[in-house]
Design a protein around this motif. Structure first.
Motif, PDB file in Angstrom:
ATOM      1  N   HIS A 447      -3.996   4.823  -7.215  1.00 42.96           N
ATOM      2  CA  HIS A 447      -3.612   4.251  -5.921  1.00 42.96           C
ATOM      3  C   HIS A 447      -4.850   3.838  -5.121  1.00 42.96           C
ATOM      4  O   HIS A 447      -4.887   2.753  -4.529  1.00 42.96           O
ATOM      5  CB  HIS A 447      -2.807   5.290  -5.148  1.00 42.96           C
ATOM      6  CG  HIS A 447      -1.964   4.722  -4.058  1.00 42.96           C
ATOM      7  ND1 HIS A 447      -0.903   3.885  -4.293  1.00 42.96           N
ATOM      8  CD2 HIS A 447      -2.022   4.868  -2.698  1.00 42.96           C
ATOM      9  CE1 HIS A 447      -0.337   3.550  -3.147  1.00 42.96           C
ATOM     10  NE2 HIS A 447      -0.998   4.117  -2.165  1.00 42.96           N
ATOM     11  N   TYR A 508       5.991   7.717  -9.229  1.00 40.11           N
ATOM     12  CA  TYR A 508       4.972   6.857  -8.633  1.00 40.11           C
ATOM     13  C   TYR A 508       4.817   5.538  -9.398  1.00 40.11           C
ATOM     14  O   TYR A 508       4.892   4.450  -8.816  1.00 40.11           O
ATOM     15  CB  TYR A 508       3.623   7.570  -8.578  1.00 40.11           C
ATOM     16  CG  TYR A 508       2.501   6.639  -8.172  1.00 40.11           C
ATOM     17  CD1 TYR A 508       2.335   6.280  -6.847  1.00 40.11           C
ATOM     18  CD2 TYR A 508       1.660   6.070  -9.122  1.00 40.11           C
ATOM     19  CE1 TYR A 508       1.344   5.381  -6.465  1.00 40.11           C
ATOM     20  CE2 TYR A 508       0.671   5.176  -8.760  1.00 40.11           C
ATOM     21  CZ  TYR A 508       0.507   4.835  -7.427  1.00 40.11           C
ATOM     22  OH  TYR A 508      -0.464   3.946  -7.063  1.00 40.11           O
ATOM     23  N   TYR A 512       5.610   2.363  -7.387  1.00 40.48           N
ATOM     24  CA  TYR A 512       4.520   1.936  -6.504  1.00 40.48           C
ATOM     25  C   TYR A 512       3.271   1.478  -7.259  1.00 40.48           C
ATOM     26  O   TYR A 512       2.426   0.797  -6.688  1.00 40.48           O
ATOM     27  CB  TYR A 512       4.106   3.086  -5.582  1.00 40.48           C
ATOM     28  CG  TYR A 512       5.243   3.673  -4.793  1.00 40.48           C
ATOM     29  CD1 TYR A 512       5.648   3.109  -3.593  1.00 40.48           C
ATOM     30  CD2 TYR A 512       5.926   4.797  -5.249  1.00 40.48           C
ATOM     31  CE1 TYR A 512       6.690   3.640  -2.857  1.00 40.48           C
ATOM     32  CE2 TYR A 512       6.974   5.342  -4.521  1.00 40.48           C
ATOM     33  CZ  TYR A 512       7.355   4.766  -3.329  1.00 40.48           C
ATOM     34  OH  TYR A 512       8.387   5.304  -2.617  1.00 40.48           O
ATOM     35  N   GLY A 513       3.111   1.849  -8.523  1.00 40.98           N
ATOM     36  CA  GLY A 513       1.832   1.692  -9.188  1.00 40.98           C
ATOM     37  C   GLY A 513       1.607   0.407  -9.931  1.00 40.98           C
ATOM     38  O   GLY A 513       0.500   0.141 -10.384  1.00 40.98           O
TER      39      GLY A 513
END
Length: 692
Positions: A447, A508, A512-513
């Motif tokens: 992130h 994740y 989101y990744g």
């Protein structure tokens, strides 16, 4: 027939009258009767949970019984009175606690725990989080208390209020709200009729952006006050105490302006040239160790940009820290995090929002857990960073335990009229397993790299992941390296499939990744992994990115692929250079003569200048650039090309340029997405191939 011809003629005349770009938006605004108001701003039903509005308000039950009550994704089961996670909302499960059933209240006191992704335990979810820690801490100092985890990632203030109201169905004895990072005003491009004239005018004025940011801050403060008062009303209607947990942000180890870029506001022609000159002088002085001179120069840049540029504030903080001015540096970093930048939207509580929560929270009788104060009390440092955080605002395990210890003190006071020792509560808080903590750091490393945070902090997280749980260093990190180094999307690779077998990684990475892929886009991530694990650098490169294996390489490939990410990229037919130097890595199968094709411009340039082209640190040529697109080619001699990784850099000229703020005002008035930052250059094409 005659009437139709008349209508057509009138329509044609109307179209001619309003086809001017400045006229149509005015007509649209006149037709819009909505006036900006605090309640309306805070109650906008947008985002991932907007589909739940009818369910949570009990207006419809969808596939279930009409009028059934709901608390977010959990719907009341008529036969038991328990709330069951609905499969109708399975696409939202990843934002919420991994709980199938919320049972009817028993003999224990019950706390409803609400909040955003920080309260969710982002990077640890769904296996470890603040709610679990709070429940264990409370059990260690008094009667057992049930904590119902209602925290949700991507939760805005409007949804938070509705979730709090809906929580009444669970019969809580106290409400805990851990939120504030997502409390901000809407984008300028959605400004209401009431704000249109003032905002548009400010965009074109000297110092206007600073004033406009102050207006956006005030709007955020108004939303915060409205939200706190609505939360207090909901708690009052239930007859239970309200506890507000005020978030803290990562100040020491997060850069608001990503490495290698600048967020310089649009300014007048003379101010833009002067800003670049003094900022460059400040960086040169800092590199030479003359920190006092660097501070003087960067203060000049801040005077020019009005404090609306993260890059200048962060450079100021850097040179102040080098002089031992810790307090001043901390203040500069917090100013940087308070900047409203619509080209780069990420969670984090504004200072004005924090003050509203403190002030209004006390006014409405809520207990306020002030995390900045709690952290200072426990850790003894005034600049929170990697000791408490995994990224810009999401907490590591120690940050969670201390935050929930402060929260537990407030819960004990509210429910039992007693006190508890902070340190004892911290020690009572459970830690994640070594594997869970290792995965949290691994995902944080990814992130941070995707948000341009630089090799040092990213490799720190990768090393920490392996030290927490050695199999991550042996197996998982090589899988990450392999998944993100190819031209093929990670989702199609078996190595990625192995990664997402882990529940934390799946939450994740699948959500989101995946904002980029391949060597060019992921170079910073791959470089950070190799810095932590050098042996991975010996893995052969993907042939899709090696000149010699392929005839030509599009160095803007990284720009075209991730345009789906609306937070940081715009849908453009060119790459906008927010930096004075643009860097592009590429691999070559051998030392060979290459040809570089470049189509470029400097928007608004009043005179032509030269882009300096450097390859592996050495100047290899110049290309002329002006306001209009220029198509040029240069040959790169084989003596400058290395086998393996090469670094191409373009240094943009600091030429006088027209004031582009009037055109920004036009974009605003036509409802377009705004970019208030200076583009030092545009690239429409950047290709490199074997020279013939």
């Amino acid at each position: 027939m005659g009437e139709q011809i008349t209508r057509k003629e009138l329509a044609t005349r109307l179209a001619e009258a309003i086809k001017d770009r400045a006229t149509l938006p005015l007509l649209q605004l006149l037709c819009d009767s909505q006036v900006e108001g605090v309640g309306e701003v805070a109650d906008i039903w947008t985002g991932p949970f907007s589909s739940l509005r009818d369910d949570i308000l009990g207006f419809s039950g969808g596939e279930g019984e009409a009028g059934a009550r709901a608390v977010g994704i959990w719907e009341e089961e008529p036969t038991t009175g328990e709330f069951v996670r609905s499969r109708r909302h399975i696409d939202l499960w990843r934002f919420c606690a991994n709980v199938d059933r919320i049972r009817k209240k028993g003999n224990r006191k019950r706390v409803a725990f609400l909040g955003e992704s920080v309260a969710r335990g982002f990077f640890f979810s769904p296996q470890y989080g603040p709610a679990q820690v709070l429940e264990k801490q409370l059990a260690a100092v008094g009667p057992s208390v049930e904590v119902v985890d209602l925290a949700q990632s991507n939760c805005g203030p409007w949804w938070l209020v509705e979730m709090t109201r809906a929580a009444a169905a669970l019969q809580p004895d106290a409400i805990v709200v851990f939120a504030g990072n997502n409390w901000r005003a809407g984008s300028l491009s959605r400004a209401s009729t009431d704000a249109f004239v003032q905002d548009g005018g400010l965009l074109a004025e000297d110092g206007g952006l600073s004033a406009l940011m102050a207006r956006q801050q005030r709007r955020a403060a108004e939303i915060a006050e409205h939200t706190v008062r609505e939360l207090a009303k909901a708690a009052h209607d239930m007859g239970v105490p309200l506890i507000l947990v005020l978030p803290e942000i990562n100040v020491a180890d997060w850069l608001s302006c990503p490495i290698g870029t600048l967020d310089v506001p649009l300014m007048s022609e003379l101010d833009t040239v002067a800003w670049v000159d003094v900022f460059s002088e400040a960086r040169e002085a800092a590199d030479a160790g003359d920190f006092r001179e660097a501070e003087d120069r960067v203060q000049e840049a801040i005077n020019l940009d009005g404090g609306t540029c993260s890059a200048s504030l962060e450079l100021l903080a850097h040179v102040q820290l080098k002089q031992g001015k810790t307090r001043e540096a901390s203040a500069a970093l917090r100013r940087s995090r308070d900047i409203v930048d619509e080209t780069r939207v990420l969670p984090g509580i504004f200072s004005v929002v924090a003050e509203v929560i403190r002030k209004v929270g006390r006014e409405v009788g809520a207990l306020v857990v002030d995390l900045p104060h709690v952290y200072h009390q426990h850790f003894g440092n005034s600049v929170p960073g990697r000791g408490q955080f995994l990224d810009y605002c999401h907490l590591n395990a120690e940050g969670i335990r201390v935050a929930m210890a402060g929260t537990a003190q407030a819960v004990v006071q509210a429910l039992f009229h007693s006190t508890a020792d902070l340190q004892r509560l911290v020690e009572a808080g459970p830690s994640p397993s070594p594997e869970q903590e290792g995965w949290a750091h691994l995902l944080a490393g990814i992130h941070n790299a995707h948000w341009g945070q630089g090799t040092e902090i990213c490799s720190f997280h990768f090393k920490r992941a392996a030290s927490c749980y050695p199999p991550i260093g042996e197996i998982s990190i090589p899988l990450v390296y392999d998944a993100f180094r190819h031209g093929v999307p990670p989702l199609l690779l078996s190595c990625f499939g192995e990664l997402v077998k882990n529940q934390i990684a799946s939450t994740y990475l699948m959500g989101y990744g995946l904002i980029g892929r391949g060597l060019i886009r992921e170079h910073d991530l791959l470089k950070s992994i190799v810095a932590a694990f050098p042996s991975l650098g010996n893995i052969s490169s993907d042939p899709d990115f090696v000149l010699g294996e392929i005839d030509e390489l599009d160095l803007l490939d990284a720009h075209w692929l991730p345009l789906m990410d609306g937070n940081r990229w715009y849908r453009r037919a060119f790459k906008a250079a927010y930096e004075l130097e643009s860097a592009f890595p590429f691999f070559s199968a051998r030392s060979q003569k290459l040809e570089l094709s470049i189509v470029s411009r400097v928007p608004g340039a009043r005179q032509s200048g030269d882009i300096i082209v450097k390859l592996n640190g050495a100047q290899v040529g110049r290309v002329s650039v002006q306001d209009q697109w220029c198509d040029q080619r240069i040959v790169l001699d084989s003596s400058r090309v290395k086998q393996g990784l090469n670094s191409l850099r373009l240094i943009w000229p600091n030429v006088p340029r027209a004031d582009l703020r009037p055109s920004l005002k036009v974009r605003f008035e036509t409802g377009q997405q705004l970019d208030t930052r200076t583009h030092f250059g545009h690239l429409h094409e950047l290709r490199i191939s074997a020279a013939t």
